[in-house]
Design an enzyme around this catalytic site. Structure first.
Site, short mmCIF file in Angstrom:
data_model
loop_
_atom_site.label_atom_id
_atom_site.label_comp_id
_atom_site.label_asym_id
_atom_site.label_seq_id
_atom_site.Cartn_x
_atom_site.Cartn_y
_atom_site.Cartn_z
N LYS A 186 77.56 28.63 86.06
CA LYS A 186 79.05 28.74 85.78
C LYS A 186 78.95 28.95 84.40
O LYS A 186 78.18 28.66 83.59
CB LYS A 186 79.77 27.67 86.17
CG LYS A 186 79.94 27.39 87.69
CD LYS A 186 80.91 26.26 87.72
CE LYS A 186 81.08 25.96 89.27
NZ LYS A 186 81.95 26.98 89.89
N ARG A 242 80.24 25.03 100.80
CA ARG A 242 80.15 25.18 102.08
C ARG A 242 78.87 25.00 102.73
O ARG A 242 78.66 24.59 104.09
CB ARG A 242 80.72 26.76 102.41
CG ARG A 242 79.62 27.50 101.73
CD ARG A 242 80.27 29.06 101.55
NE ARG A 242 81.31 28.90 100.42
CZ ARG A 242 81.85 30.25 99.86
NH1 ARG A 242 81.83 31.32 100.70
NH2 ARG A 242 82.78 30.14 98.90
N1 BES Z 1 83.61 24.04 93.11
C1 BES Z 1 83.52 25.15 92.98
C2 BES Z 1 85.25 25.79 93.24
C3 BES Z 1 86.07 25.30 92.45
C4 BES Z 1 86.45 26.07 91.40
C5 BES Z 1 86.65 23.93 92.14
C6 BES Z 1 87.49 25.69 90.40
C7 BES Z 1 87.57 23.66 91.66
C8 BES Z 1 87.79 24.43 90.47
C9 BES Z 1 82.87 25.87 94.24
O1 BES Z 1 81.55 25.08 94.38
C10 BES Z 1 82.42 27.21 93.56
O2 BES Z 1 81.81 27.22 92.89
N2 BES Z 1 83.05 28.06 94.40
C11 BES Z 1 82.68 29.64 94.11
C12 BES Z 1 82.24 30.13 95.23
C13 BES Z 1 82.01 31.89 94.86
C14 BES Z 1 80.68 31.63 94.36
C15 BES Z 1 81.95 32.57 96.16
C16 BES Z 1 84.06 30.18 93.33
O3 BES Z 1 85.13 29.55 93.87
O4 BES Z 1 84.15 30.75 92.37
MN MN Z 2 80.15 25.72 93.30
#
Ligand code: BES
Ligand code: MN
Ligand code: ZN
Length: 499
Positions: A279, A353
């Protein structure tokens, strides 16, 4: 804070502050407030006439009694327009009043069951709301701040009821409110705790402590057992971290049957760096809260154990860290989940997931009759719904409706998202049964559709709390940081299903 219920006359109580209410647009005072106004030589009615007290929601006016009453202060808290009052507004008003008084060094408060009788609010739900509002509103997370807080502590809140025969009812309502609020604050503590403290092992220890305190059965599966059970998706996520994963299982038995009526499943990623699909650094620290679903489920179990509904509940929390390393999961890898389905990894940041796939597989193997999972699953859910409501998805409308109703009772807003078959297309993989990212559009829905692959026909609901898990600012009974959503929803749901 100690919360007491007593029978008596609020105007005669010796305390730091007594709270009275005023509704917007009401010109006449009634009830206890008339007596208080008289004792204060008409100060309240004068402020109303002059327009300083309007009764707007959460308007708080402090009047010093200067010896005219046994209470040092009289606080007039606005409840807004009477027909528009709700239990949740009462929670908010009480929270804001308590925070304000705490800042002024007040350490004891007396109040009526605020809002009782207005807009269909019963005496019990008013007392429960006052209790929840007070305990949730003064929450703070100062574990790692060595300096003492600038504000004091409200040590005692007394709910005063004129009719003695109502006391047992009120005590029960306060007990329920306290259990719900304390469980919520426990989840907040877990989520606010930095990830170097709140590791998967620490989550397991927290579950263990609660299990011992409240008499829950606990079973922690270690990595070796995860291997034996074929939890390839969870193992894939954890492999980049040196923190051992923990698969936490808690059982509450409230009924004689051998069936598990509901499995509550919570995402327990104690830190989500994204892994190899790392990230951006800005705001990454917030990902210490990526175990909020797991925290909510653990906290809800502690409340359930105290409220003792006649139903059997199992909690399943896969806990792991998502980090990059030379041994980490990579985009392009293929994993095999516990149910045998293969998953192509598009992004290692879609890890929630993956661990949930195996947790759902495990809950299915236990033959749980209903499944409810909770996860900070997708940024896309925040894009869709903001931070006002959680998204709910499911394969069973009756269960979805019950979850939404349980949320409404808690003041935790939930909005149903579509689960049309057409979305499944986006999760199709060329090299495996399914892929873990379904593209940029409809990301919260394709994530839910991914989970659905591991559920089949069991009635199932998925709550995406990515947007509602944290609050950016103090608002009503929320403070900055973790909200503790959806602990109270989960407990209400279980209580409703037990009837
Ligand atoms: N934990 C994150 C989702 C999240 C984002 C929670 C911001 C709280 C605040 C999750 O694991 C994630 O990184 N999701 C990705 C999925 C994508 C790679 C398809 C996302 O939402 O960007
Ligand atoms: Mn994630
Ligand atoms: Zn995540």
């Amino acid at each position: 804070m100690e919360i007491k219920v007593i029978a008596g006359d609020i105007t005669k109580i010796e305390t730091g502050a007594i709270i009275a209410n005023h509704f917007e647009g009401m010109e006449h005072l009634d009830g206890d407030i008339t007596i208080i106004d008289k004792a204060l030589d008409g100060a309240i009615s004068q402020l109303i006439t002059q327009g300083e007290i309007k009764g707007k929601l959460s308007e708080v006016t402090i009047i010093h009694s200067l010896g005219k009453l046994s209470a040092a202060r009289v606080v007039i808290a606005g409840l807004g327009k009477q027909p528009e009052l709700s239990q949740d507004k009462v929670r908010g008003v009480v929270a804001e009043t308590c925070r304000l008084l705490r800042g002024k060094g007040v350490d004891s408060i007396a109040t009526a069951a605020q809002g009782a009788g207005a807009a269909g609010i019963s005496l019990e739900s008013a007392a429960q709301a006052v209790t929840e509002g007070a305990l949730l509103g003064v929450y703070s997370f100062r574990r790692h701040i060595t300096k003492e807080a600038e504000y004091g502590e409200i040590k005692e809140l007394t709910i005063v009821e004129p009719d003695e025969t109502k006391l047992p009812l009120l005590e029960q309502a306060c007990y329920k409110g306290r259990v719900l609020a304390e469980a919520t604050n426990l989840a907040r503590d877990m989520v606010n705790e930095p990830a170097n403290y709140m590791t998967p092992s620490h989550m397991a220890e927290t579950a263990n402590r609660l299990a011992e305190t409240h008499g829950l059965e606990l079973n922690i599966l270690e990595q070796e057992q995860m291997h034996e059970l074929g939890m390839g998706a969870l193992l894939g996520v954890t492999q980049g971290s040196r923190q051992p994963p923990k698969f936490i299982v808690l059982h509450y038995r409230g009924s004689d049957s051998n069936e598990i009526d509901i499995a509550l499943i919570g995402k327990g990623i104690t830190f989500d760096s994204g892994g190899i699909s790392i990230k951006p650094s800005e705001g990454m620290g917030e990902m210490k809260g990526d175990m909020a679903g797991g925290a909510a489920v653990i906290a809800a179990m502690s409340a359930i154990a105290q409220l003792k509904p006649k139903i059997n509940i199992t909690a399943v929390i896969p806990a792991a860290e998502n980090l990059p390393s030379d041994n980490a999961l990579k985009p392009g890898d293929v994993l095999t989940a516990m149910n045998g389905k293969t998953i192509e990894i598009i992004s290692t940041d879609a890890e929630g997931r993956l661990i949930l796939a195996d947790a759902l597989g495990y809950a299915k193997k236990l033959d749980a009759k209903h499944l409810v999972d909770v996860a900070t699953l997708t940024g896309a859910c925040i894009v869709a719904l903001g931070n006002v409501c959680s998204g709910v998805f499911g394969n069973n409308q009756e269960l979805v409706d019950k979850v939404i109703a349980a949320g409404a009772e808690a003041g935790e807003l939930i909005w149903q998202m579509p689960m049309y078959e057409e979305y499944k297309e986006q999760n199709k993989s060329d090299v495996a049964d399914i892929k873990n990212v379904g593209g940029r559009y409809g990301g919260a829905i394709t994530a839910a559709q991914f989970l659905a692959e591991f559920v089949s026909d069991t009635p199932w609901v998925h709550l995406d709390i990515a947007g509602t898990n944290l609050s950016e600012k103090e608002r009503a009974y929320l403070v900055k940081g973790a909200t503790g959503v959806p602990v109270r929803t989960l407990v209400n749901l279980v209580l409703a299903l037990a009837i």
